[in-house]
Scaffold this motif. Sequence first.
Motif, short mmCIF file in Angstrom:
data_model
loop_
_atom_site.label_atom_id
_atom_site.label_comp_id
_atom_site.label_asym_id
_atom_site.label_seq_id
_atom_site.Cartn_x
_atom_site.Cartn_y
_atom_site.Cartn_z
N ASN A 74 -14.75 -0.45 16.90
CA ASN A 74 -13.70 0.46 17.40
C ASN A 74 -13.86 1.87 16.84
O ASN A 74 -13.46 2.85 17.48
N LEU A 75 -14.43 1.97 15.64
CA LEU A 75 -14.64 3.29 15.03
C LEU A 75 -15.93 3.95 15.52
O LEU A 75 -16.21 5.09 15.15
N SER A 83 -20.86 8.97 19.23
CA SER A 83 -19.42 8.80 19.03
C SER A 83 -18.71 10.15 19.12
O SER A 83 -19.30 11.20 18.85
#
Length: 519
Positions: A74-75, A83
């Motif tokens: 999730n990070l 990201s």
Amino acid sequence: MSTDGQNAVPALGSREFTRWFWRQLTSMRTALFLLLLLAIAAVPGSLVPQRGVDARATEAYLIDHPKLGPILDNLGFFSVYTSPWFSAVYLLLLVSLVGCILPRSFVYLRALRARPPKAPKNFSRLPASASFETEASIDQVAAVARKVLRWARVDVVSDKDRVEVSAEKGFLREAGNLVFHVSVVVVLVGVAVGTLFGYRGSSIVTEGDGFSNVLTQYDEFGSGSLFDTDDLPPFSLQLDEFTAKFQPLGSAQAGAPRLFRAEGTYETKPGEATKAFDITVNHPLSIDGTSVYLVGQGYAPVIKVTDAQGDVVFEDAVPFLPTDPSYTSNGVVKVPGAEPEELGFQGFFLPTAISGDDGISISAFPAAANPLLGLFVWHGDLGLDDGLPQSVYVLDKTNMKQYLGPNGKGFRISLSRGQEADLPDGGTIEFVELRQFVRFQFSSSPLVKVPLVGIVAGLLGLMVSLSVKPRRTWIRARREGSRTVVDVAALDRVPRDDLPADLDAFLTRFRQALTQENP
């Protein structure tokens, strides 16, 4: 006595706040902080597997860490370099550097055109100064000063009885600084372009088989957001032979790899003449802007399955993926066409099988000296008709049952090369021959050489910046009677301890030049 609020600082308006924020963002301190933050943000990319590099390792990590894995996912820790938080730091650093470089470039250009600063009135207040007398005239002093200060920008101001020479050198220091900062921007832009417009994928190819550069042939594939898969170069290759050599038993580092070599042919476009290739580790093949790397290898036993009806329903090489340095490998065989039920096999492959201390077979050496194939058998529905994608390396046992042996445990088949065994349903399975497979990585990154050029330029700029001494030198000559008094002073714009010694060496050269000019 002031009343409340009289000394309060007024709030910044939107324009003032924007100006303040821009100044903070484009300061060198912020750029260094963002560069450090980018280095820290890249650390997870080397600690946990990345989906774009090895999707199977990422899935294995998630299975082995059921609690920590989803949190890291999730990070964005499994796709660090794409990201949002990494991209944000990346863009902020790029903007900060550009905003820092442009004003400094204009200041540097103005400094190049400006005259050297005038001589101060009192030389004795400077860090290094000296005086001497000479019989040369003030014009001769000025002329010799120009010659001695040939690498500096010189300005001469003279009147009847006095002359002042102002010199400044070391402008390459700031040029080196600018080149270093520009090179960082070049590296960032080059990496960004390569990431946005590039692609990377991997595929397992068995000896005797080929690969075509289309999306369906990849086991793993990832590309930049601006890359169109329709633009994949239309090349193909054929793997003819793979050679793997290991340190022999009994020697130091027994089993350590010595040579991995893939040989075959390729063609850049359909119908064009084929060319031979020879790929080894760290020596990739380049095809139409795509680099083909050899990143892994293993064994692919050729397995033949005959069902209870006597029909050959499967005969193909099946890659078994290595799990340890001795190449103990795991694999799955799916036979959807078997009758009366679909069959599934799951087991292991040992290149050099020996009996362990507990009677369980293990592999003693990565080369295939005594290959052994061990399989357990399931029957039922493989789930291939459900429309959901399945990994070829995972057997879905949801709607399947395992065949059991007389002891109530799983029915196990052990086969050496060339052996055949009967199946509980009346069919047979045969270990026909042994081939090897290669895991190729295909990588394309536009402007791949730009970051390298930026790094080299940055190192050169940094070396210039650290070695060049930005220094100002002043010489004042005045007539006193029949002699000329010469005052000399120097100032380093970057403090150094060697200034007095350098001034002494300069005075020696200066006086020698005056003597030669006026013997």
